[in-house]
Write a protein that holds these residues in place. Structure first.
Motif, PDB file in Angstrom:
ATOM      1  N   TRP A 228       3.842   3.571 123.775  1.00 47.51           N
ATOM      2  CA  TRP A 228       5.173   2.961 123.779  1.00 47.51           C
ATOM      3  C   TRP A 228       5.352   2.053 124.994  1.00 47.51           C
ATOM      4  O   TRP A 228       5.820   0.922 124.888  1.00 47.51           O
ATOM      5  CB  TRP A 228       6.203   4.074 123.777  1.00 47.51           C
ATOM      6  CG  TRP A 228       7.631   3.677 123.985  1.00 47.51           C
ATOM      7  CD1 TRP A 228       8.286   3.546 125.182  1.00 47.51           C
ATOM      8  CD2 TRP A 228       8.595   3.372 122.980  1.00 47.51           C
ATOM      9  NE1 TRP A 228       9.590   3.190 124.983  1.00 47.51           N
ATOM     10  CE2 TRP A 228       9.815   3.074 123.636  1.00 47.51           C
ATOM     11  CE3 TRP A 228       8.563   3.330 121.587  1.00 47.51           C
ATOM     12  CZ2 TRP A 228      10.977   2.736 122.948  1.00 47.51           C
ATOM     13  CZ3 TRP A 228       9.714   3.003 120.905  1.00 47.51           C
ATOM     14  CH2 TRP A 228      10.902   2.701 121.583  1.00 47.51           C
ATOM     15  N   THR A 229       4.952   2.562 126.156  1.00 51.04           N
ATOM     16  CA  THR A 229       5.120   1.804 127.399  1.00 51.04           C
ATOM     17  C   THR A 229       4.278   0.534 127.395  1.00 51.04           C
ATOM     18  O   THR A 229       4.756  -0.545 127.753  1.00 51.04           O
ATOM     19  CB  THR A 229       4.736   2.679 128.611  1.00 51.04           C
ATOM     20  OG1 THR A 229       5.524   3.881 128.601  1.00 51.04           O
ATOM     21  CG2 THR A 229       4.976   1.937 129.922  1.00 51.04           C
TER      22      THR A 229
ATOM     23  N   THR B  40       5.140  -5.805 117.226  1.00 54.54           N
ATOM     24  CA  THR B  40       6.229  -5.021 116.654  1.00 54.54           C
ATOM     25  C   THR B  40       5.817  -4.431 115.313  1.00 54.54           C
ATOM     26  O   THR B  40       6.047  -3.240 115.033  1.00 54.54           O
ATOM     27  CB  THR B  40       7.474  -5.913 116.463  1.00 54.54           C
ATOM     28  OG1 THR B  40       7.853  -6.457 117.729  1.00 54.54           O
ATOM     29  CG2 THR B  40       8.637  -5.117 115.893  1.00 54.54           C
ATOM     30  N   TYR B  41       5.194  -5.263 114.478  1.00 54.62           N
ATOM     31  CA  TYR B  41       4.691  -4.799 113.181  1.00 54.62           C
ATOM     32  C   TYR B  41       3.696  -3.651 113.363  1.00 54.62           C
ATOM     33  O   TYR B  41       3.790  -2.619 112.683  1.00 54.62           O
ATOM     34  CB  TYR B  41       4.035  -5.972 112.460  1.00 54.62           C
ATOM     35  CG  TYR B  41       3.103  -5.607 111.334  1.00 54.62           C
ATOM     36  CD1 TYR B  41       3.577  -5.348 110.060  1.00 54.62           C
ATOM     37  CD2 TYR B  41       1.724  -5.528 111.560  1.00 54.62           C
ATOM     38  CE1 TYR B  41       2.709  -5.016 109.024  1.00 54.62           C
ATOM     39  CE2 TYR B  41       0.857  -5.195 110.530  1.00 54.62           C
ATOM     40  CZ  TYR B  41       1.350  -4.938 109.264  1.00 54.62           C
ATOM     41  OH  TYR B  41       0.486  -4.605 108.247  1.00 54.62           O
ATOM     42  N   GLY B  42       2.744  -3.830 114.287  1.00 51.43           N
ATOM     43  CA  GLY B  42       1.720  -2.820 114.505  1.00 51.43           C
ATOM     44  C   GLY B  42       2.300  -1.505 115.000  1.00 51.43           C
ATOM     45  O   GLY B  42       1.899  -0.419 114.550  1.00 51.43           O
ATOM     46  N   MET B  43       3.264  -1.579 115.927  1.00 52.51           N
ATOM     47  CA  MET B  43       3.872  -0.353 116.453  1.00 52.51           C
ATOM     48  C   MET B  43       4.705   0.349 115.386  1.00 52.51           C
ATOM     49  O   MET B  43       4.785   1.583 115.357  1.00 52.51           O
ATOM     50  CB  MET B  43       4.718  -0.680 117.680  1.00 52.51           C
ATOM     51  CG  MET B  43       3.893  -1.098 118.890  1.00 52.51           C
ATOM     52  SD  MET B  43       4.895  -1.427 120.361  1.00 52.51           S
ATOM     53  CE  MET B  43       5.488   0.242 120.745  1.00 52.51           C
TER      54      MET B  43
ATOM     55  N   LEU C 249       7.997   2.523 116.146  1.00 52.88           N
ATOM     56  CA  LEU C 249       9.217   1.742 115.945  1.00 52.88           C
ATOM     57  C   LEU C 249       9.681   1.984 114.510  1.00 52.88           C
ATOM     58  O   LEU C 249       8.898   2.477 113.679  1.00 52.88           O
ATOM     59  CB  LEU C 249       8.939   0.251 116.178  1.00 52.88           C
ATOM     60  CG  LEU C 249       8.700  -0.183 117.634  1.00 52.88           C
ATOM     61  CD1 LEU C 249       8.295  -1.662 117.683  1.00 52.88           C
ATOM     62  CD2 LEU C 249       9.929   0.053 118.502  1.00 52.88           C
ATOM     63  N   PRO C 250      10.942   1.663 114.188  1.00 54.71           N
ATOM     64  CA  PRO C 250      11.421   1.892 112.814  1.00 54.71           C
ATOM     65  C   PRO C 250      10.507   1.285 111.768  1.00 54.71           C
ATOM     66  O   PRO C 250      10.021   0.164 111.915  1.00 54.71           O
ATOM     67  CB  PRO C 250      12.795   1.200 112.823  1.00 54.71           C
ATOM     68  CG  PRO C 250      13.248   1.298 114.246  1.00 54.71           C
ATOM     69  CD  PRO C 250      12.001   1.153 115.077  1.00 54.71           C
TER      70      PRO C 250
ATOM     71  N   ARG D 100       7.298   9.597 117.870  1.00 53.40           N
ATOM     72  CA  ARG D 100       6.169  10.537 117.960  1.00 53.40           C
ATOM     73  C   ARG D 100       4.838   9.880 117.616  1.00 53.40           C
ATOM     74  O   ARG D 100       3.786  10.386 117.947  1.00 53.40           O
ATOM     75  CB  ARG D 100       6.392  11.747 117.042  1.00 53.40           C
ATOM     76  CG  ARG D 100       7.605  12.574 117.461  1.00 53.40           C
ATOM     77  CD  ARG D 100       7.733  13.808 116.588  1.00 53.40           C
ATOM     78  NE  ARG D 100       8.872  14.624 117.003  1.00 53.40           N
ATOM     79  CZ  ARG D 100       8.832  15.513 117.996  1.00 53.40           C
ATOM     80  NH1 ARG D 100       7.704  15.692 118.650  1.00 53.40           N
ATOM     81  NH2 ARG D 100       9.887  16.220 118.306  1.00 53.40           N
ATOM     82  N   GLY D 101       4.888   8.783 116.913  1.00 53.56           N
ATOM     83  CA  GLY D 101       3.640   8.148 116.491  1.00 53.56           C
ATOM     84  C   GLY D 101       3.046   8.888 115.306  1.00 53.56           C
ATOM     85  O   GLY D 101       3.497   9.957 114.915  1.00 53.56           O
ATOM     86  N   VAL D 102       2.039   8.303 114.721  1.00 49.75           N
ATOM     87  CA  VAL D 102       1.368   8.912 113.578  1.00 49.75           C
ATOM     88  C   VAL D 102      -0.116   9.004 113.888  1.00 49.75           C
ATOM     89  O   VAL D 102      -0.656   8.211 114.652  1.00 49.75           O
ATOM     90  CB  VAL D 102       1.584   8.067 112.297  1.00 49.75           C
ATOM     91  CG1 VAL D 102       3.040   8.096 111.899  1.00 49.75           C
ATOM     92  CG2 VAL D 102       1.107   6.656 112.479  1.00 49.75           C
ATOM     93  N   PRO D 103      -0.808  10.008 113.325  1.00 49.03           N
ATOM     94  CA  PRO D 103      -2.253  10.100 113.576  1.00 49.03           C
ATOM     95  C   PRO D 103      -2.982   8.865 113.079  1.00 49.03           C
ATOM     96  O   PRO D 103      -2.643   8.306 112.038  1.00 49.03           O
ATOM     97  CB  PRO D 103      -2.667  11.346 112.759  1.00 49.03           C
ATOM     98  CG  PRO D 103      -1.385  12.090 112.516  1.00 49.03           C
ATOM     99  CD  PRO D 103      -0.319  11.054 112.442  1.00 49.03           C
TER     100      PRO D 103
END
Length: 439
Positions: free
Chosen positions: A93-94, A303-306, A312-313, A432-435
């Protein structure tokens, strides 16, 4: 038979020549047009040596990015690599938001520079600069939204104009070569500490190569295209920088060049007084517009990748079925950029976020070291020895510490505030992110 419609994806349309232009355009920018003078103040006529040393230092991280691009051609860029290497959502995220902040503040700042130069160039009375800035942002967002092909063609045009501007300086100044001692320094001798200090300043002329990683998912044959694009563009940029620097101090004595507001414009005025002054103003518009375009493309793909990583939403990860661009991300970033532009002079904020990029570079280099040693990670099409990312990380950290210790205190302070805001936002959003799928 299933009635499900396949989700649209980004279009793989970027070839090697387009990617070379994309990387080169990201580095050339408008910075070199003013940086030569500042560097001459540090190094004297030996300013070209500073660019040579800076190229070696920047190439370490450039090679790491080239290797990572050939391994993991994903739109998330540094954020994806960090997530893959460390699996820490907070760190990912950072890194992602630091890169995004750098790009968006840069776009907002450049929109104002474009407006100021267009007003000078066209001499339009009674027009508010903010309206031209807004119109420029609408145009850039429209190009990015229209498609990656259109963005690449605009970048190639702007990069050609930028390179032509530097080629003009070289062409009119070459007859002056030999009229200055290209080894003369302010101290009278070539000292390692002096050259390194100058290299720290000129290193920033190479920032921009990192944007290439964010369009890797849209490249044809990324295992080959990414490394060739990054390395060749860095070498071409370094060659241009060194020759331009040597020509500049040959035409204008370095003591005068160091205090001239427009160093290369002064070189042209002396070496080619017949050339109209508006030429360099026009070149500046193309250079700044190109940097804004590339930063916008980078931020939208990041943004798309995150969003695809769950940081991100999810709506920001949608791709338009016709244009094959992340249209929701492009629109959301437009709102942010306009707000930054309307905030006024954010030059200090833009300078501060560049400091965060050095920390991102160090993190990406360490991530490559981790991934090289992890069992089961497939090698890419371009592998580098472990000492390359190790040295790259050390160089970036040394540059960061030097900048904090010797530069204007406001930039590190603002960078600290931006970093604190990014961390606070993480606590609010709690992504939280995804695996990651191991490919």
């Amino acid at each position: 038979m299933s009635d499900a419609v396949a989700e649209p994806t980004l279009r793989r349309s970027i070839g090697p020549i387009q990617l070379f232009a994309y990387t080169l355009g990201g580095m050339l920018g408008a910075g070199i047009y003013g940086l030569v003078g500042r560097a001459a103040g540090e190094l004297g006529s030996a300013v070209w040596l500073g660019f040579l040393v800076a190229m070696v230092a920047a190439l370490l991280t450039g090679l790491s990015y080239a290797s990572l691009g050939s391994r993991y051609p994903r739109a998330g860029g540094a954020a994806y690599v960090t997530h893959r290497g460390f699996g820490r959502p907070l760190l990912t995220w950072t890194v992602g938001l630091a890169v995004m902040a750098s790009g968006l503040t840069s776009v907002a700042t450049q929109s104002r520079v474009v407006a100021e130069n267009l007003l000078r160039l066209l001499d339009i009375p009674g027009v508010a600069p903010v309206l031209i800035s807004l119109g420029f942002l609408v145009f850039i967002a429209g190009v990015v939204l229209r498609g990656i092909r259109e963005s690449m063609w605009m970048n190639m045009l702007c990069t050609a104009v930028e390179a032509t501007g530097l080629a003009l300086v070289i062409a009119v100044g070459l007859p002056w070569i030999g009229q200055a001692n290209l080894l003369e320094t302010p101290t009278g001798t070539i000292e390692a500490t002096l050259i390194l200090q100058g290299a720290i300043l000129t290193f920033f002329a190479f920032i921009g190569f990192e944007d290439t990683l964010n369009v890797a998912e849209e490249c044809q044959d990324p295992r080959r295209t990414i490394p060739v694009g990054i390395v060749s563009a860095m070498l071409v940029a370094a060659t241009l920088y060194m020759v331009v620097a040597a020509v500049a101090v040959s035409v204008v004595p370095w003591r005068e060049l160091a205090v001239t507001p427009g160093p290369l414009a002064e070189v042209m005025a002396r070496a080619a007084p017949w050339m109209p002054g508006w030429v360099f103003v026009a070149i500046t518009v193309f250079a700044v517009a190109n940097t804004a375009l590339l930063n916008y493309v980078t931020a939208s793909r990041l943004t798309y990748g995150m969003a695809r990583q769950g940081l991100l939403p999810a709506v920001l990860g949608r791709v338009h079925p016709r244009t094959r661009t992340p249209h929701v991300a492009v629109g959301a970033l437009f709102v942010v950029v306009v707000a930054l532009m309307l905030a006024g002079d954010i030059g200090q904020l833009a300078s501060a976020t560049v400091l965060l990029l050095l920390a991102v570079f160090a993190c990406v280099n360490v991530a490559l070291l981790v991934l090289q040693r992890r069992p089961g990670e497939k090698p890419g099409g371009f592998e580098v020895p472990s000492f390359v990312p190790a040295l790259g990380a050390l160089v970036c950290l040394a540059l960061l510490l030097n900048r904090v210790a010797t530069g204007d205190w406001r930039a590190p302070l603002i960078a600290g505030v931006v970093l604190a805001a990014i961390l606070l936002l993480f606590l609010v959003v709690r992504p939280r992110g995804v695996p990651l799928v191991q490919d």
